[in-house]
Design a protein around this motif. Structure first.
Motif, mmCIF file in Angstrom:
data_model
loop_
_atom_site.group_PDB
_atom_site.id
_atom_site.type_symbol
_atom_site.label_atom_id
_atom_site.label_comp_id
_atom_site.label_asym_id
_atom_site.label_seq_id
_atom_site.Cartn_x
_atom_site.Cartn_y
_atom_site.Cartn_z
ATOM 1 N N ALA A 89 1.756 -16.564 -14.835
ATOM 2 C CA ALA A 89 2.400 -17.607 -15.643
ATOM 3 C C ALA A 89 2.064 -17.389 -17.123
ATOM 4 C CB ALA A 89 1.932 -18.994 -15.188
ATOM 5 N N PRO A 90 2.692 -16.383 -17.766
ATOM 6 C CA PRO A 90 2.356 -16.089 -19.173
ATOM 7 C C PRO A 90 2.661 -17.235 -20.121
ATOM 8 C CG PRO A 90 4.308 -14.862 -18.452
ATOM 9 C CD PRO A 90 3.703 -15.471 -17.225
ATOM 10 N N GLU A 91 3.571 -18.134 -19.728
ATOM 11 C CA GLU A 91 3.898 -19.234 -20.630
ATOM 12 C C GLU A 91 2.694 -20.146 -20.870
ATOM 13 O OE1 GLU A 91 5.035 -20.399 -16.451
ATOM 14 O OE2 GLU A 91 5.369 -18.679 -17.763
ATOM 15 N N GLN A 92 1.752 -20.184 -19.930
ATOM 16 C CA GLN A 92 0.557 -21.007 -20.135
ATOM 17 C C GLN A 92 -0.346 -20.412 -21.204
ATOM 18 O OE1 GLN A 92 -1.329 -22.509 -16.565
ATOM 19 N NE2 GLN A 92 0.536 -22.167 -15.401
ATOM 20 N N LEU A 93 -0.361 -19.097 -21.296
ATOM 21 C CA LEU A 93 -1.098 -18.439 -22.380
ATOM 22 C C LEU A 93 -0.488 -18.787 -23.728
ATOM 23 C CD1 LEU A 93 -3.122 -16.249 -23.473
ATOM 24 C CD2 LEU A 93 -1.305 -14.578 -23.040
ATOM 25 N N LEU A 94 0.838 -18.886 -23.781
ATOM 26 C CA LEU A 94 1.527 -19.115 -25.049
ATOM 27 C C LEU A 94 1.384 -20.557 -25.534
ATOM 28 C CD1 LEU A 94 4.768 -17.035 -24.414
ATOM 29 C CD2 LEU A 94 2.578 -16.319 -25.362
ATOM 30 N N ALA A 95 0.898 -21.445 -24.669
ATOM 31 C CA ALA A 95 0.667 -22.820 -25.103
ATOM 32 C C ALA A 95 -0.620 -22.942 -25.907
ATOM 33 C CB ALA A 95 0.606 -23.744 -23.874
ATOM 34 N N LEU A 96 -1.462 -21.898 -25.889
ATOM 35 C CA LEU A 96 -2.721 -21.916 -26.620
ATOM 36 C C LEU A 96 -2.493 -21.543 -28.085
ATOM 37 C CD1 LEU A 96 -4.884 -19.955 -24.012
ATOM 38 C CD2 LEU A 96 -4.575 -22.432 -24.180
ATOM 39 N N THR A 97 -3.483 -21.839 -28.909
ATOM 40 C CA THR A 97 -3.378 -21.470 -30.326
ATOM 41 C C THR A 97 -3.598 -19.960 -30.478
ATOM 42 O OG1 THR A 97 -5.740 -21.715 -30.778
ATOM 43 C CG2 THR A 97 -4.373 -23.699 -30.941
ATOM 44 N N PRO A 98 -3.136 -19.359 -31.581
ATOM 45 C CA PRO A 98 -3.356 -17.919 -31.796
ATOM 46 C C PRO A 98 -4.829 -17.523 -31.733
ATOM 47 C CG PRO A 98 -1.705 -18.734 -33.326
ATOM 48 C CD PRO A 98 -2.249 -19.930 -32.615
ATOM 49 N N LEU A 99 -5.708 -18.363 -32.262
ATOM 50 C CA LEU A 99 -7.139 -18.055 -32.218
ATOM 51 C C LEU A 99 -7.654 -18.055 -30.787
ATOM 52 C CD1 LEU A 99 -8.353 -20.166 -35.272
ATOM 53 C CD2 LEU A 99 -8.352 -17.679 -35.098
ATOM 54 N N HIS A 100 -7.182 -19.013 -30.001
ATOM 55 C CA HIS A 100 -7.581 -19.097 -28.594
ATOM 56 C C HIS A 100 -7.076 -17.874 -27.829
ATOM 57 C CE1 HIS A 100 -8.593 -22.310 -25.353
ATOM 58 N NE2 HIS A 100 -8.807 -21.095 -24.868
ATOM 59 N N GLN A 101 -5.834 -17.495 -28.089
ATOM 60 C CA GLN A 101 -5.246 -16.326 -27.431
ATOM 61 C C GLN A 101 -6.033 -15.061 -27.763
ATOM 62 O OE1 GLN A 101 -1.460 -16.815 -29.266
ATOM 63 N NE2 GLN A 101 -0.541 -17.932 -27.549
ATOM 64 N N ALA A 102 -6.373 -14.915 -29.041
ATOM 65 C CA ALA A 102 -7.112 -13.724 -29.463
ATOM 66 C C ALA A 102 -8.499 -13.693 -28.837
ATOM 67 C CB ALA A 102 -7.209 -13.689 -30.993
ATOM 68 N N VAL A 133 -2.491 -8.250 -23.856
ATOM 69 C CA VAL A 133 -2.497 -7.100 -24.766
ATOM 70 C C VAL A 133 -1.972 -7.491 -26.138
ATOM 71 C CG1 VAL A 133 -1.461 -4.841 -25.221
ATOM 72 C CG2 VAL A 133 -2.280 -5.399 -22.932
ATOM 73 N N GLY A 134 -0.952 -8.331 -26.158
ATOM 74 C CA GLY A 134 -0.302 -8.687 -27.414
ATOM 75 C C GLY A 134 -1.162 -9.472 -28.379
ATOM 76 N N PHE A 135 -2.371 -9.851 -27.967
ATOM 77 C CA PHE A 135 -3.218 -10.663 -28.834
ATOM 78 C C PHE A 135 -4.534 -9.964 -29.172
ATOM 79 C CE2 PHE A 135 -0.506 -13.468 -26.308
ATOM 80 C CZ PHE A 135 0.214 -14.050 -27.337
ATOM 81 N N LEU A 136 -4.597 -8.655 -28.898
ATOM 82 C CA LEU A 136 -5.778 -7.882 -29.282
ATOM 83 C C LEU A 136 -5.842 -7.727 -30.802
ATOM 84 C CD1 LEU A 136 -5.745 -5.031 -26.601
ATOM 85 C CD2 LEU A 136 -7.249 -7.034 -26.672
ATOM 86 N N GLY A 137 -7.053 -7.589 -31.321
ATOM 87 C CA GLY A 137 -7.240 -7.407 -32.750
ATOM 88 C C GLY A 137 -7.023 -5.960 -33.164
ATOM 89 N N ALA A 158 -11.482 -10.752 -22.313
ATOM 90 C CA ALA A 158 -11.024 -10.015 -21.135
ATOM 91 C C ALA A 158 -11.238 -8.515 -21.313
ATOM 92 C CB ALA A 158 -9.548 -10.315 -20.871
ATOM 93 N N LEU A 159 -10.943 -8.003 -22.517
ATOM 94 C CA LEU A 159 -11.144 -6.573 -22.773
ATOM 95 C C LEU A 159 -12.628 -6.211 -22.686
ATOM 96 C CD1 LEU A 159 -9.927 -3.846 -23.597
ATOM 97 C CD2 LEU A 159 -10.230 -4.525 -25.986
ATOM 98 N N GLN A 160 -13.462 -7.093 -23.196
ATOM 99 C CA GLN A 160 -14.911 -6.879 -23.129
ATOM 100 C C GLN A 160 -15.371 -6.756 -21.678
ATOM 101 O OE1 GLN A 160 -17.070 -10.167 -24.914
ATOM 102 N NE2 GLN A 160 -18.837 -9.798 -23.606
ATOM 103 N N ASN A 161 -14.713 -7.492 -20.794
ATOM 104 C CA ASN A 161 -15.064 -7.452 -19.377
ATOM 105 C C ASN A 161 -14.575 -6.169 -18.705
ATOM 106 O OD1 ASN A 161 -16.036 -8.587 -16.903
ATOM 107 N ND2 ASN A 161 -13.927 -9.053 -16.351
ATOM 108 N N LEU A 162 -13.475 -5.599 -19.224
ATOM 109 C CA LEU A 162 -12.824 -4.467 -18.557
ATOM 110 C C LEU A 162 -13.245 -3.108 -19.107
ATOM 111 C CD1 LEU A 162 -9.236 -5.985 -18.360
ATOM 112 C CD2 LEU A 162 -10.716 -5.499 -16.415
ATOM 113 N N ALA A 163 -13.644 -3.054 -20.364
ATOM 114 C CA ALA A 163 -13.956 -1.762 -20.972
ATOM 115 C C ALA A 163 -15.120 -1.913 -21.940
ATOM 116 C CB ALA A 163 -12.731 -1.215 -21.712
#
Length: 998
Positions: free
Chosen positions: A510-523, A552-556, A529-534
């Motif tokens: 449900a990607p739309e639930q991610l998009l309800a968050l603020t940009p800072l929250h998404q980032a 992926v779209g919210f990585l720095g 998540a990346l820290q957990n995976l790599a």
């Protein structure tokens, strides 16, 4: 639980001996409902023979698993597979029925060598194009492992097929794509549409032609389909209709020019035309595109009156493009026959009014009373109500406080309008938590003020002494994944790796639930998540990229640069469907131009444009303008713009806070709309040209010179393009006056059809419009962009023509006035009924009203009068949410006295429209620190410029939900931020307690 722990050969022997599928079904259901951590410990301690026996029984038993438990079955299967460090080809084949239940990350753990087992090698009869010629017309031998994937591919999700398709590209397995033989291509046919476009474009004409009869059924996307068509379509063949028929759904991707050469469209009931209409019905063919325009020409030239109602119904997908003139020619039986199939079609307001006038009585949801809403809730519970609508209807229903949980669930999405008072009156903690869980399970998002109410109420109910910090953290794991996603940023670091992965799985579903968050929250979530995976500062693998999915779209910047360029290139098709944050977008646009990706834009060909797809808009405007004209032919350009429009209109696209693309779109189409040389005249567009681009691409001069018939055919598109500037609007309105005469003679449906083009009318012409109809007034009231003079003219004309005084306006008329309400002077606004205005505030508060400060203050004052909501000091957060942007007019003294709960009810849009000087004066640093993250992100740069350093730090604090931003660390927090530097202990305990109860 103890019985389930008996994971041993004894139990499996018993099941095999008894051959009890019923017993196995019960056992599997029990495992599926075990907590993940218990199940993992159990399975990993099982003997390998026991695990294999259990898997065999699962496959032999043909288990019936409901959709709600498929994810749990996938997790169970993945755990069982961990008992086999070295998977054999035979085991892979045996497990193939369970592949549709596996997560992408689990599929990516399969060694590629499993696909290249002995049976694959035996299937080869040669290599390269010669083998294709030898085997053409024969049924190829299918490798067993790939045959298993092929058999179960109908149950796989697109992302699973993408993962498996990428495994095929390992060069040590099957070699380079141009050398793949026919038997391999036939075996992996269901996966070919999911190959990255870069690799699919490597298929040779011989390879494509060898599978000629198979392509129509595999579901190719636009870029893949166009590559196949270039090899299959032969425009010199005599029987073009037969060729189009054999293409099947692929014919949806033919250009108008190709159709014209193969089989000119002429018969509204012909097989080719019906096939293209099916494409329009399933979304493959854009109703606003050039092929659709050719189809509309067929219908108009034949005349709709000659078609039977059944024949006419198949044209429903193109109905909005038919305009009014065609509709008026249809008989009432024809219209009635079409009405049922138009429910899923976006008819224009003008068409709706015409239909309603001829066929249906008027009905207004806002007029329903409480008993009617409760009695007919089944009609409304699935509708995606907005926050304001849900609150309005909740209040309208006057829901009793003793409503049972079952009855509350029966309200469906209407429950999203629940008031904070209703939630606070639930006495039992268990009932309270069940209601919270139900709210988070609704398809609509939890509104900001209700979310704040939930967390505040949880803290109030769970207040207790604070334990030691070091003893907490793991308890967060039991939370429902939707609640985990909604946790404040400051608690994200406290989540375990397992909890983060649950959130990642939810984002995939449900990607739309991610998009309800603020940009800072998404980032923050993406980086966690990346820290957990790599490990940090290591290259991001393709497997990690696929596991991250929409995150992926919210990585720095730093994380994005850790993605190897070749892996990025192979994942462009995946990125097409994601919302991309501003930082990632900028970085991706730079990476695409690197030599090992797509290279310099001035050297791009059509292939590079198709590979980039809508990601071409991540490039800078300057880079886009360098793409050669020959790489952007009419067909390529239309497909590209269609893809972007389709994305923007999708659910995810509408929620994505992407950048404005007007300048980039203009640069993209410059080669079509501008002359090739300075000494050449500007091209004059026809309707097909406008459909192949977009109305705002053309200048006022070009619009004015269009043939009248072409403009009429594209009128709906012009009226719906928000990008038209003042000059273009005047030019388009001039064409409309050529069609219909002076504005004083415009009929109701014509005014509705013109929509935003009415801004192009002169002041005197606007005064001559007949505005007494509520539908006309409502249409004009929804148009944003009127000048202050025009606002005054519209509202004054309505009052004069209807004979109404401002004091007689009810909430229906106030709602219909919308933006034009700001055309009333402050002294006139004072006469509005406070009760009526308080009812209309629910809708008016969603608009960014172009009112002056004085006008907004008058409107806000109406709400504190006896007929409104009473004194501001008595307002709860839900009232601030309901009145929306009108809160910007509340007097300075009243705003400066607001408490934390009240402030959190103000909508983010209302925060953004408070005049910057006022914003700086009324809110103290302590008040600003109590903003929700969504409110704090809404603070504009202009408002920030007026704030003191302490106020700016408070806003930044709120944006990060209490977690210090890098700029804040080490700074003084004299105004009390140190009290907010960590989550309250009662909140942490509440999260733990909530997790156990859910």
């Amino acid at each position: 639980m103890e019985l389930l722990a008996c994971f041993s050969p004894v139990l499996w022997d018993l099941l095999q001996r008894e051959k009890s599928i019923w017993a196995l079904q019960i056992l599997v259901q029990a495992y599926l409902h075990m907590p993940p951590e218990n199940l993992q410990q159990l399975v990993l301690s099982a003997e390998r023979e026991a695990a294999q026996g259990f898997l065999t029984l699962m496959l032999q038993g043909k288990l019936q698993v409901p959709p709600s438990e498929e994810q749990a079955l996938g997790r169970l299967t993945a755990l069982l597979l961990q008992r086999y460090p070295h998977l054999t080809s035979q085991l892979f084949i045996d497990l193939s029925p369970l592949i549709p239940f596996l997560a992408v990350s689990d599929l990516m753990r399969f060694p590629p060598s499993l696909l290249a087992n002995d049976s694959v090698q035996q299937g080869y009869r040669g290599s390269g194009e010669n083998s294709l010629e030898e085997d053409k017309g024969l049924r190829p031998m299918t490798p067993r492992s790939l045959a298993a994937i092929r058999d179960y591919s109908p149950g796989m999700r697109p992302e699973q097929k993408e993962a498996l398709a990428k495994r095929l590209l390992a060069p040590e397995l099957f070699g380079e794509v141009p050398a793949w033989p026919q038997e391999l291509l036939w075996a992996v046919l269901p996966l070919l549409p999911h190959l990255p476009l870069e690799n699919f474009l490597q298929l040779s004409p011989h390879q494509i032609q060898a599978l000629e009869d198979s392509w129509p059924a595999v579901g190719l996307g636009p870029g893949h389909a166009r590559h196949v068509l270039r090899s299959l379509v032969n425009q010199s063949v005599q029987d073009g209709e037969e060729q189009v028929r054999r293409l099947g759904p692929l014919a949806c991707f033919l250009s108008p020019e190709e159709l014209q050469s193969l089989v000119p469209l002429s018969d509204p009931t012909g097989p080719v035309e019906r096939g293209l209409l099916e494409c329009a019905a399933n979304g493959t063919l854009s109703p606003e595109g050039r092929v659709a325009y050719e189809l509309l020409g067929v219908l108009r030239s034949s005349g709709g009156a000659v078609l039977s109602p059944r024949e006419l119904r198949v044209w429903a997908p193109l109905f909005p493009q038919l305009g009014l003139h065609f509709l008026q020619e249809l008989s009432e039986p024809q219209l009635r026959a079409m009405l049922p199939v138009l429910q899923g079609t976006s008819v224009t307001p003008a068409q709706a009014v015409l239909l309603l006038g001829r066929l249906l009585p008027r009905h207004d949801l806002l007029q329903l009373d409480s008993s009617a809403l409760l009695a007919n809730r089944r009609r409304y519970w699935e509708l995606p109500w907005s926050e304001q609508q849900a609150q309005f209807l909740w209040k309208k229903m006057q829901v009793p406080t003793n409503l049972t949980l079952r009855n509350l669930q029966a309200l469906g999405t209407l429950a999203g309008g629940m008031s904070c008072e209703f939630l606070q009156q639930i006495n039992s903690m268990v009932d309270f938590l069940e209601v919270v869980h139900m709210i988070y399970q609704l398809p609509t998002r939890v509104r900001g003020s209700l979310r704040a109410c939930i967390w505040a109420e949880l803290q109030r109910r769970m207040a207790m002494p604070e334990p030691e910090w070091t003893t907490l953290g793991p308890e967060l794991n039991g939370l429902d994944s939707k609640l985990l996603l909604d946790l404040p940023i400051q608690l994200m670091d406290r989540l375990s790796n397992e909890s983060i992965m649950l959130v990642v799985e939810l984002v995939h579903r449900a990607p739309e639930q991610l998009l309800a968050l603020t940009p800072l929250h998404q980032a923050a979530l993406a980086e966690r998540a990346l820290q957990n995976l790599a490990p940090k500062e290591t290259p991001v693998s393709g497997e990690v990229l696929e596991t991250l999915g929409p995150l992926v779209g919210f990585l720095g910047i730093e994380s994005t640069r850790q993605i190897p360029l070749q892996i990025l290139l192979s994942h462009l098709s995946q990125l097409q469907g994601f919302c991309l944050g501003e930082t990632f977008t900028t970085e991706l646009g730079w990476l695409l131009l690197q030599e090992s990706v797509l290279g310099k834009p001035e050297l791009w060909s059509q292939d590079e444009v198709e590979q980039a797809g809508r990601l071409v808009f991540t490039l800078s405007t300057e880079a886009i303008s360098l793409i050669p004209r020959e790489a952007l032919g009419p067909e390529t350009l239309e497909r590209l713009l269609e893809k972007q429009q389709s994305w923007e209109q999708s659910r995810v696209g509408q929620l994505c806070r992407g950048p404005q693309l007007a300048a980039k779109k203009a640069a993209l189409v410059a080669g079509v709309v501008r002359p090739a040389a300075e000494d050449l005249p500007e091209p004059v567009p026809n309707c097909a040209d406008v459909r192949g681009t977009f109305p705002a691409a053309w200048s006022a001069t070009q619009i004015a010179e269009m043939e009248l018939s072409d403009f009429e055919d594209c009128l709906t598109l012009f009226a719906g393009d928000p990008g038209l500037g003042p000059e273009e609007l005047r030019a388009a309105m001039g064409k409309a006056k050529q069609l219909w005469g002076p504005p004083r003679g415009f009929r109701l449906e014509q005014i509705l059809q013109l929509g935003r083009l009415l801004i192009g009318l002169g002041d005197r012409e606007l005064q001559e419009l007949i505005l007494v109809d509520w539908g006309v007034l409502s249409t004009l009231g929804q148009i944003d962009g009127w000048s202050s003079t025009q606002l005054r003219i519209v509202v004054s004309s309505f009052l004069r023509q209807s004979g109404r005084h401002v004091s007689h306006l009810d909430f229906i008329h106030l709602t219909a006035l919308g933006y034009t309400l700001c055309g009333l002077r402050p002294e006139e606004l004072q006469h509005i009924s406070s009760w009526e205005f308080s009812q209309a505030a629910l809708f008016l508060g969603t608009l960014h009203l172009q009112c002056s400060e004085e006008q907004l203050e008058v409107l806000a004052h109406l709400l504190v009068l006896p007929g409104g909501f009473g004194p501001v000091s008595n307002w709860g957060p839900e009232i601030f949410t309901e009145i929306g942007t009108i809160a910007a007019g509340i007097p300075d003294l009243a705003l400066s006295a607001l408490l934390r709960g009240q402030i959190q009810g103000i909508t983010p849009l209302a925060i953004s429209v408070i005049p910057p000087p006022k914003f700086a004066v009324v809110f103290s640093p302590t008040q600003l620190s109590s903003l929700t993250s969504a409110q704090a992100v809404a603070v504009t740069p202009e408002q920030m410029a007026f704030l003191s350093p302490e106020q700016r730090r408070a806003v930044a604090w709120a944006q990060h939900e209490g977690k210090e931003s890098p700029e804040q660390q080490g700074r003084s927090t004299a105004w009390g931020l140190q009290d907010w530097s960590r989550p309250s202990w009662s909140l942490v305990l509440t999260i733990s307690f909530l997790g156990h109860l859910l």
